[in-house]
Scaffold this motif. Structure first.
Motif, short mmCIF file in Angstrom:
data_model
loop_
_atom_site.label_atom_id
_atom_site.label_comp_id
_atom_site.label_asym_id
_atom_site.label_seq_id
_atom_site.Cartn_x
_atom_site.Cartn_y
_atom_site.Cartn_z
N ASP A 9 0.84 -1.18 0.00
CA ASP A 9 0.00 0.00 0.00
C ASP A 9 0.89 1.25 0.00
O ASP A 9 1.92 1.28 0.67
CB ASP A 9 -0.88 -0.02 1.27
CG ASP A 9 -1.76 1.19 1.39
OD1 ASP A 9 -2.64 1.35 0.52
OD2 ASP A 9 -1.57 1.97 2.32
N GLU A 10 0.45 2.25 -0.75
CA GLU A 10 1.30 3.44 -0.93
C GLU A 10 1.42 4.26 0.36
O GLU A 10 2.52 4.66 0.74
CB GLU A 10 0.73 4.29 -2.07
CG GLU A 10 1.65 5.40 -2.53
CD GLU A 10 1.05 6.21 -3.68
OE1 GLU A 10 -0.15 6.05 -3.97
OE2 GLU A 10 1.79 7.01 -4.27
N ALA A 11 0.29 4.54 1.01
CA ALA A 11 0.33 5.41 2.20
C ALA A 11 0.81 4.66 3.43
O ALA A 11 1.31 5.26 4.38
CB ALA A 11 -1.05 6.00 2.47
N GLN A 18 7.46 0.92 -2.34
CA GLN A 18 6.84 0.72 -1.04
C GLN A 18 7.51 -0.43 -0.27
O GLN A 18 7.01 -0.85 0.76
CB GLN A 18 5.34 0.43 -1.22
CG GLN A 18 4.52 1.67 -1.54
CD GLN A 18 4.86 2.27 -2.89
OE1 GLN A 18 5.05 1.56 -3.88
NE2 GLN A 18 4.95 3.59 -2.96
N ILE A 30 -1.18 8.30 -5.15
CA ILE A 30 -0.82 9.52 -4.42
C ILE A 30 0.27 10.29 -5.17
O ILE A 30 0.20 11.51 -5.33
CB ILE A 30 -0.38 9.18 -2.98
CG1 ILE A 30 -1.54 8.56 -2.20
CG2 ILE A 30 0.13 10.42 -2.26
CD1 ILE A 30 -1.13 7.94 -0.86
N VAL A 47 -6.05 -1.69 4.81
CA VAL A 47 -6.81 -1.00 3.77
C VAL A 47 -8.31 -1.08 4.02
O VAL A 47 -9.01 -0.08 3.89
CB VAL A 47 -6.43 -1.56 2.37
CG1 VAL A 47 -7.33 -0.97 1.30
CG2 VAL A 47 -4.96 -1.27 2.08
N ARG A 55 -9.15 1.23 6.76
CA ARG A 55 -9.13 2.63 6.33
C ARG A 55 -10.48 3.02 5.72
O ARG A 55 -10.98 4.12 5.94
CB ARG A 55 -8.03 2.77 5.28
CG ARG A 55 -7.69 4.17 4.88
CD ARG A 55 -6.61 4.14 3.81
NE ARG A 55 -5.31 3.74 4.30
CZ ARG A 55 -4.34 3.18 3.55
NH1 ARG A 55 -4.56 2.94 2.27
NH2 ARG A 55 -3.19 2.85 4.08
N SER A 73 -2.80 12.74 -0.03
CA SER A 73 -2.40 11.47 0.56
C SER A 73 -3.59 10.79 1.23
O SER A 73 -3.79 9.58 1.11
CB SER A 73 -1.26 11.71 1.55
OG SER A 73 -0.92 10.53 2.20
N SER A 108 -5.31 7.54 -0.84
CA SER A 108 -5.00 6.27 -0.16
C SER A 108 -6.30 5.54 0.17
O SER A 108 -6.26 4.44 0.73
CB SER A 108 -4.20 6.53 1.12
OG SER A 108 -4.96 7.30 2.03
N HIS A 109 -7.44 6.14 -0.16
CA HIS A 109 -8.73 5.57 0.22
C HIS A 109 -9.28 4.69 -0.91
O HIS A 109 -9.29 5.10 -2.07
CB HIS A 109 -9.71 6.72 0.52
CG HIS A 109 -10.86 6.31 1.37
ND1 HIS A 109 -11.89 5.53 0.87
CD2 HIS A 109 -11.15 6.54 2.67
CE1 HIS A 109 -12.77 5.32 1.85
NE2 HIS A 109 -12.34 5.93 2.95
#
Lengths: 555, 249
Positions: free
Chosen positions: A84-86, A231, A383, B64, B67, B193, B197-198
């Motif tokens: 995952d990027e974040a 990542q 992102i 994820v 989130r 961001s 990221s969602h």
């Protein structure tokens, strides 16, 4: 050579075989050799990244007793990393730093690492060599600095590290022409658009050089083309010291002491010998005694540690009697231009490093500036793509529209060689970090040659997309990589270390990381940093370096 | 919305290629049929990345999916700051209707937990103070332009303020102590961001999501280059064939 592609293990490095096929964590961590703080080890290394890990692996095989202090955690990719990027911000050095100058360089996620493996854990995977000309830019072009060593001093070490990572790519026509141990990976539609655009524009490209095996390589799984190289590779396919050197280092008795933040290098009463490294761990300070210390903390933290190690013999900072520590810190200009095409290309798939051109790497007098740039595909995730769209001036509904168009875009980046300038410097700020130590401040300003180089690089990227028939383009100005700050040279007045990485004026203090680079070329620095450590280790093991430790075991 | 703006093989929907630099009204886009997108419009109406969560490794899935289901309570911003920033963020990210990705709440929780990006411009306060200063300054600018606050301002006034901020045109008055271009960069870095990221945003743009441990088997272009679990663009399908293909007859 080509008949051997994809086969043949590296000599003297069993890392790929020591890894577990089904688990990503480095085996042997629980049974790793441990040293007491009071036990004077042969070598204490600060930083478990590209420079420190290779140095440790090489010398452990010669019987040296080594501790690596690493500020960040010892990663277990299965447990600690997300695809995952974040979610992977923990891979970056996010402690406070101050940036200034005329063209400040944003730090953190793009150009720093934290944790065992260093920033190679999240680099793209490009592993190009420097060109022979990079070592003599002052002589050849009247700019930058000549290195105290030549390309030929590194050639064998480039080859050796390329076999250890290993690097996959086509035969390389630029610089010192060479082949790679693994054949090139298949490329994605997004990269192929760039390749065909370059062809139409009369620009040569090659697939690679990418530090991901393409074929059998010990217990390292094959790449699954998921596109999350930046990542951290949960697959263990992409090379980083965590999979390429530390397993072998640990198997040969190296202790990797994670969560141990070095706060100062200790110096004895003579002011010419260091005695160990003081570090913060578990809320208290400890001092690891060592016969030899190698600082491998990279271009910001290495100068900072030296400056924070000021004492009676070195009031301006360790190694800083000539006011050179922190100077000539460099970044590469790394503009990116994205092109838009009718069919979906899904640039998030496959590793972002796929094809390169070094056709514009060398000085071309017709361009009116010295040195040059390279061109590489990149694959921004959402992102990063949003930051790209924002940089082109869009917000609100326009930004959302470009984001919805994500799958139709493909992106090229340039790496423009920016020249070393003494005024570009790492110093200490007034602000203190969580350990109560002054944080680093980095000031950076481009010169006229730098601006001209970046502009030429952007124009070339746009030319490729025009030739490819792109319907629209979006541009972002950015920087990449950090090197210099403790450069190697031939005299103490203009450098911090000598050709053997020894700090001027100190009998047993080395620096082995990207900070020693006098110039940076237009190549990603990881391979060069590893090759430099490989060379240094060879010289230390052979007793050819002045400050060799007293208690080296027979090889 | 005109028909040609919906032909995504052509690029006429892109702001740089349109006379006013603005896209068509997104209400003309397909409505989401599977899963959620912010404001329920997008290009991939039958694509729900969360429907593939069982193909992700456990730690990624937990992060994820968590989130997507979480709206943190505000702990960092005051009510007044939150009102100004919510208005600013809704405009900056074009979130003009429900469902919204809770960007302000995500940013608030990051600031409350002290998570940092790793640098600060010499002339800027830390990120948390920058956010607070932006909240105060956009309200002050709204007052200069005749409204009680950014929230109370009419739509054209709000858009004018955000556009001026986005293009570095705010230097005086409430902005004299704050480098507005760098402040915009801090705000948008955090906002983008949080938003991208969602998983709802991934549905809107057709991003494949985590992809571990499955990876990808196809790297090609166009619909034929997509893996079976990737999203299909609404207008890359022939609607006459699509209905039987999806078993909807």
């Amino acid at each position: 050579m080509s008949l051997r592609k994809g086969s043949g293990p590296p000599r003297d490095n069993d890392s790929a075989y020591l890894l577990d096929v089904h688990r990503r964590a480095v085996p042997g961590r629980d049974t790793m050799r441990r040293y007491a703080d009071a036990d004077e080890v042969d070598l204490c290394i600060v930083g478990a990244g590209a420079g420190g890990s290779v140095l440790a692996q090489r010398l452990a095989r010669r019987g040296w007793r080594i501790v690596i202090l690493e500020s960040g955690p010892f990663w277990d990719p299965d447990r600690d990393w997300v695809s995952d990027e974040a979610g992977q911000h923990k891979l970056y050095w996010t402690a406070p730093r101050v940036i200034g100058g005329g063209d400040p360089v944003e730090l953190g996620k793009n150009n720093s690492g934290h944790g065992v493996g260093g920033s190679m854990v999240h680099y793209a995977g490009y592993a190009p060599r420097l060109h022979p000309s990079d070592f003599r830019t002052r002589t050849l072009d009247g700019v930058g600095a000549d290195w105290p060593i030549a390309y030929e001093d590194l050639r064998d070490h480039y080859r050796r590290v390329e076999a250890e990572l290993p690097v996959a790519g086509q035969d390389w026509p630029w610089g010192d022409p060479h082949s790679y141990p693994h054949a090139p990976h298949p490329i994605s539609a997004a990269a192929d658009r760039a390749r065909r655009g370059a062809l139409a524009a009369g620009i040569q490209t090659r697939v690679g050089p990418v530090a991901i095996p393409n074929g059998t390589f010990g217990n390292r799984p094959h790449c699954i083309y998921r596109g999350f190289c930046l990542q951290g590779c949960k697959v263990n396919a992409k090379a980083s010291p965590l999979v390429t050197h530390l397993p072998d280092a640990i198997a040969h008795g190296v202790e990797v002491r994670a969560d141990s933040h070095a706060v100062r290098v200790e110096v004895d009463g003579t002011g010419t010998r260091c005695t160990g490294v003081t570090y913060a761990s578990g809320g208290t300070l400890h001092t690891q005694r060592a016969a030899l210390v190698a600082v491998c903390g990279y271009a910001i933290e290495t100068p900072r540690l030296l400056l924070n190690s000021a004492g009676p013999a070195w009031p301006e900072g360790l190694g800083n009697r000539e006011d050179q520590v922190g100077r000539n810190v460099m970044v590469q200009g790394a503009p990116q231009v994205a092109g838009r095409f009718p069919e979906p290309l899904r640039q998030y798939k496959a590793p972002p490093p796929e094809i390169c051109s070094e056709q514009f790497y060398e000085t071309d007098p017709a361009r009116g500036f010295a040195r040059g740039f390279s061109i590489q595909t990149v694959g921004p995730l959402p992102i990063a793509w949003a930051e790209h769209v924002l940089a082109d001036g869009h917000w609100g509904h326009a930004l959302r529209e470009y984001m919805r168009d994500y799958n139709h875009w493909t992106t090229l980046g340039a790496l423009a060689e920016l020249l070393p300038r003494p005024g570009n410097r790492v110093t200490l700020a007034d602000e203190l970090d969580d350990h109560g130590l002054p944080v680093a401040r980095m000031d950076y300003t481009q010169g006229e040659n730098d601006r001209a180089n970046i502009a030429a690089a952007k124009a070339t990227l746009e030319c490729i997309w025009e030739a490819a028939g792109a319907q629209d383009t979006l541009t972002i100005d950015r920087y990449a990589h950090l090197v210099g700050g403790c450069r190697m040279g031939t005299d103490a007045a203009t450098s911090v270390v000598d050709a053997d990485h020894a700090v001027w004026g100190m009998a047993n203090l080395l620096i082995a990381d990207g900070s020693v680079l006098p110039t940076q070329g237009a190549a990603n620095p990881a391979l060069t940093i590893m090759a430099l450590s490989s060379r240094l280790a060879e010289r230390l093991a052979a007793g050819r370096v002045r400050p060799a430790p007293a208690r080296t075991a027979a090889a | 919305m005109s028909g040609d703006a919906m032909d995504f093989a052509r690029a006429e929907h892109l702001p740089n290629l349109r006379e006013d630099g603005q896209p068509a009204d997104p209400s003309g886009l397909p409505r989401q049929r599977q899963g959620i997108t912010p404001q329920m419009h997008g290009r991939y109406p039958d694509y729900d990345v969360l429907a593939h969560a069982d193909a992700w490794d456990e730690v990624t899935r937990e992060r994820v999916v968590g989130r997507a289901g979480r709206v943190p309570v505000l702990r960092f911003f005051t009510a007044e700051e939150a009102a100004a920033l919510r208005t600013l963020l809704d405009l900056a990210l074009a979130q003009d209707a429900e469902p919204r990705i809770p960007v302000l709440e995500i940013v608030d929780s990051r600031l409350h937990e002290g998570r940092r990006d790793g640098f600060r411009y010499e002339d800027m306060p830390d990120d948390g103070q920058t956010w607070r200063a932006v909240a105060a300054a956009v309200d002050a600018t709204a007052r200069e332009r005749g409204a009680a606050s950014l929230l109370a301002a009419d739509h054209p006034t709000r858009v004018g303020i955000v556009d001026d901020l986005a293009h570095g045109r705010l230097d005086d008055g409430p902005w004299s102590e704050l480098n507005s271009a760098r402040a915009w960069s801090v705000v948008m870095r955090g906002a983008l961001s949080a938003f991208y990221s969602h998983p709802w945003a991934w549905n809107e743009i057709g991003f494949g999501g985590p992809a571990y441990p499955r990876g990808y088997m196809r790297l090609g272009a166009g619909p034929a280059g997509a893996d079976p679990h990737e999203g299909a663009e609404a207008f890359s399908r022939d609607p006459v064939r699509d209905v039987p293909a999806r078993g909807l007859e």
